[in-house]
Motif scaffolding. Structure first.
Motif, PDB file in Angstrom:
ATOM      1  N   GLN A  22      35.251  -2.220 -14.439  1.00 30.22           N
ATOM      2  CA  GLN A  22      34.874  -1.115 -13.558  1.00 30.22           C
ATOM      3  C   GLN A  22      33.460  -1.261 -13.005  1.00 30.22           C
ATOM      4  O   GLN A  22      33.092  -0.625 -12.015  1.00 30.22           O
ATOM      5  N   HIS A  23      32.639  -2.102 -13.623  1.00 33.07           N
ATOM      6  CA  HIS A  23      31.263  -2.278 -13.171  1.00 33.07           C
ATOM      7  C   HIS A  23      31.132  -3.325 -12.064  1.00 33.07           C
ATOM      8  O   HIS A  23      30.029  -3.518 -11.535  1.00 33.07           O
ATOM      9  N   LEU A  24      32.233  -4.005 -11.728  1.00 27.82           N
ATOM     10  CA  LEU A  24      32.198  -4.954 -10.622  1.00 27.82           C
ATOM     11  C   LEU A  24      32.336  -4.209  -9.301  1.00 27.82           C
ATOM     12  O   LEU A  24      32.586  -3.006  -9.272  1.00 27.82           O
ATOM     13  N   SER A  25      32.169  -4.927  -8.198  1.00 25.08           N
ATOM     14  CA  SER A  25      32.301  -4.329  -6.867  1.00 25.08           C
ATOM     15  C   SER A  25      33.493  -4.921  -6.145  1.00 25.08           C
ATOM     16  O   SER A  25      33.738  -6.139  -6.219  1.00 25.08           O
ATOM     17  N   GLY A  26      34.237  -4.069  -5.447  1.00 19.45           N
ATOM     18  CA  GLY A  26      35.356  -4.513  -4.631  1.00 19.45           C
ATOM     19  C   GLY A  26      34.948  -4.562  -3.168  1.00 19.45           C
ATOM     20  O   GLY A  26      33.757  -4.569  -2.844  1.00 19.45           O
ATOM     21  N   PRO A  27      35.930  -4.599  -2.253  1.00 17.08           N
ATOM     22  CA  PRO A  27      35.610  -4.667  -0.819  1.00 17.08           C
ATOM     23  C   PRO A  27      34.681  -3.551  -0.352  1.00 17.08           C
ATOM     24  O   PRO A  27      33.741  -3.803   0.406  1.00 17.08           O
ATOM     25  N   LEU A  28      34.916  -2.312  -0.795  1.00 18.13           N
ATOM     26  CA  LEU A  28      34.050  -1.205  -0.380  1.00 18.13           C
ATOM     27  C   LEU A  28      32.626  -1.392  -0.884  1.00 18.13           C
ATOM     28  O   LEU A  28      31.655  -1.167  -0.158  1.00 18.13           O
ATOM     29  N   GLY A  29      32.503  -1.818  -2.129  1.00 18.08           N
ATOM     30  CA  GLY A  29      31.178  -2.032  -2.694  1.00 18.08           C
ATOM     31  C   GLY A  29      30.434  -3.151  -1.985  1.00 18.08           C
ATOM     32  O   GLY A  29      29.222  -3.063  -1.753  1.00 18.08           O
ATOM     33  N   ILE A  30      31.156  -4.214  -1.627  1.00 16.73           N
ATOM     34  CA  ILE A  30      30.535  -5.333  -0.916  1.00 16.73           C
ATOM     35  C   ILE A  30      30.067  -4.888   0.469  1.00 16.73           C
ATOM     36  O   ILE A  30      28.959  -5.233   0.905  1.00 16.73           O
ATOM     37  N   LEU A  31      30.895  -4.128   1.163  1.00 18.87           N
ATOM     38  CA  LEU A  31      30.501  -3.615   2.479  1.00 18.87           C
ATOM     39  C   LEU A  31      29.268  -2.728   2.367  1.00 18.87           C
ATOM     40  O   LEU A  31      28.370  -2.786   3.218  1.00 18.87           O
ATOM     41  N   ARG A  32      29.191  -1.920   1.324  1.00 17.75           N
ATOM     42  CA  ARG A  32      28.035  -1.047   1.119  1.00 17.75           C
ATOM     43  C   ARG A  32      26.768  -1.868   0.876  1.00 17.75           C
ATOM     44  O   ARG A  32      25.699  -1.562   1.413  1.00 17.75           O
ATOM     45  N   ILE A  33      26.889  -2.932   0.067  1.00 16.68           N
ATOM     46  CA  ILE A  33      25.731  -3.788  -0.202  1.00 16.68           C
ATOM     47  C   ILE A  33      25.237  -4.436   1.087  1.00 16.68           C
ATOM     48  O   ILE A  33      24.030  -4.468   1.363  1.00 16.68           O
ATOM     49  N   TYR A  34      26.171  -4.946   1.885  1.00 14.30           N
ATOM     50  CA  TYR A  34      25.781  -5.546   3.165  1.00 14.30           C
ATOM     51  C   TYR A  34      25.069  -4.525   4.050  1.00 14.30           C
ATOM     52  O   TYR A  34      24.071  -4.850   4.709  1.00 14.30           O
ATOM     53  N   TYR A  35      25.563  -3.290   4.077  1.00 13.39           N
ATOM     54  CA  TYR A  35      24.939  -2.263   4.919  1.00 13.39           C
ATOM     55  C   TYR A  35      23.503  -1.997   4.460  1.00 13.39           C
ATOM     56  O   TYR A  35      22.581  -1.907   5.270  1.00 13.39           O
TER      57      TYR A  35
END
Length: 477
Positions: free
Chosen positions: A352-365
């Protein structure tokens, strides 16, 4: 302007994220063309197509679920649960060798690694921005009543080892202070520090922040912050700081003659001298200045005297130029460390502490929002492409590593695996993968700005206008 900036950043994020997917799938596509496989569809994202076009007998389409991509190859293991129903019948297509299947499956991760190398060369040329707080191992601030304070750690202590491992940086994955604390498994975390030329050993008992049932579980922490030069992010209008001439990006070198190693220490000095002027020694565009500021009680937002600044949480930035091989090595080691933590039964770090597509998009933003956003995004793309390649090589059906595993089994058996069994395996694994993406996206969505509790937001500070003026900052003697 803010709306245009938001739209532009979102466009940059989508384009770069799609580039990563496109290059990976292009590897499969070109390898399949080279080996003479039948290609039905080249899809970016999953779900119902938003756009489709047939070129040379291949349907190129863009799906509505931003979670990856695929190349529909009916001669490979069936992927109908993800790619949709294939028009061609498996029985009507010529069989392909296990070697061809392995080549096509391996081409995707190979292209991802190649793109990571390209990005790494770019980073080598243009540089990667790093902050003081990322590279240091010196403690800048110790939270009150924290495990670190109870164990005797102090600001200025240089951390040498954490949990028996030498540390080189404060943040990130690998040989860093924060990772070794998160990754520790004992009741205490042995820490070796250097203070005034002497080596000391302490063992704080870590705590975990309480979270709600639907939030990510808290991870180990001992209550320390890295050392870095305090920098002003914003100056509140009409505040004592504004009247004294303080400006954003001013670096605070000393407060009342003492060098601060964290902005929280500057705040402590101000709180101890609420009835007298505080003398700041600062750096502005390579010029060293001195200015006196007397705290005042704001007209709204706070009851304690303030000077009216909002501190930058990053601090002084510099460019480093790591070699491509070093970037790839660090990315691989970070991935190995992460998997080691995930598969350890005693570790607090869970899927649960990893990042999925949404988390990756948020990091890029977030990266694109910063002043050096494009440099940071390119550097992050190195790490992400290496992760994409290694994850896809896991021997899980649906992933590229699963195709390689099935092809190896076919080579050993010297005959193809039953299509019905393959379809059942692929469907079951696809359901697990999609379920995990939805599971991790549930947590990722909570990190977006709409999930901001009012009690977590600092009150807005306002100062009443005054006609009096304060002398401008003078050059330091």
């Amino acid at each position: 302007m803010q709306v245009l900036k938001f739209v532009f950043i979102c466009l940059e994020v989508v384009l770069l994220f799609n580039l990563l997917i496109l290059v990976h799938e292009l590897g499969h596509y070109l390898a399949a063309r080279w080996r003479g496989l039948v290609i039905e569809r080249f899809g970016i994202w999953f779900g119902k197509p938003l756009w489709t076009k047939k070129i040379n007998g291949v349907d190129f389409c863009l799906g509505c679920i931003p979670a990856g991509g695929y190349v529909a190859l009916p001669q490979m293991a069936p992927m109908e649960s993800i790619e949709g129903k294939n028009e061609a019948s498996h029985g009507n297509l010529p069989p392909i060798s296990a070697r061809d299947k392995i080549i096509v499956a391996f081409a995707g991760p190979l292209f991802s690694l190649s793109l990571a190398l390209v990005f790494a060369v770019v980073v080598w040329g243009v540089g990667r921005p790093v902050s003081e707080k990322e590279t240091t191992t010196v403690i800048g601030f110790v939270h009150k009543d924290s495990p670190a304070e109870k164990a005797g750690l102090r600001p200025g202590d240089k951390i040498l080892e954490v949990d028996g491992h030498r540390v080189e940086r404060f943040s990130g994955v690998g040989d860093t202070v924060m990772w070794r604390i998160l990754r520790s498994e004992g009741e205490t975390v042995p820490i070796k520090v250097e203070r005034d030329g002497k080596v000391l050993e302490v063992a704080p008992a870590p705590i975990k922040q309480r979270t709600k049932a639907w939030e990510r579980k808290g991870l180990r922490q001992i209550g320390i912050e890295p050392a870095f030069t305090p920098m002003i992010g914003q100056v509140v209008p009409n505040s004592p700081a504004a009247r004294a001439g303080l400006k954003p990006n001013d670096l605070i070198l000393a407060v009342n003659g003492e060098k601060p190693v964290h902005y929280a220490l500057v705040t402590d000095v101000i709180q101890k001298h609420t009835n007298e002027a505080v003398v700041f020694r600062l750096e502005r565009r390579r010029e060293v200045l001195e200015v006196s500021v007397k705290p005042e009680v704001p007209a709204a937002g706070e009851t304690q005297p303030k000077i009216g600044v909002i501190w930058d949480d990053v601090g002084r930035m510099s460019l480093v130029y790591p070699a491509p091989s070093e970037q790839i090595r660090v990315s691989v080691e970070s991935m190995i460390s992460t998997f080691g933590a995930l598969f350890s039964s005693k570790s607090d770090i869970k899927p649960q502490h990893l990042s999925g597509p949404l988390g990756i998009l948020r990091i890029y933003y977030i990266l694109f929002e910063s002043d050096q956003g494009w440099r940071m995004a390119i550097w992050f793309s190195v790490l992400l492409n290496v992760n994409l390649a290694l994850i896809n090589l896991l021997p899980i059906p649906v992933l590229d590593g699963g195709h390689i595993l099935l092809a190896l089994i076919e080579a050993v058996r010297r005959r193809p695996i039953n299509v019905r069994i393959l379809n059942w395996i692929q469907t079951a694994c696809a359901a697990l993968v999609i379920g995990y993406i939805l599971y991790i996206s549930f947590y990722d969505a909570q990190d977006f700005p709409w999930k901001r509790n009012k009690q977590d937001q600092a009150p807005e500070i306002r100062f009443a206008p005054k006609n009096e003026s304060t002398p401008a900052p003078a050059p330091a003697k």
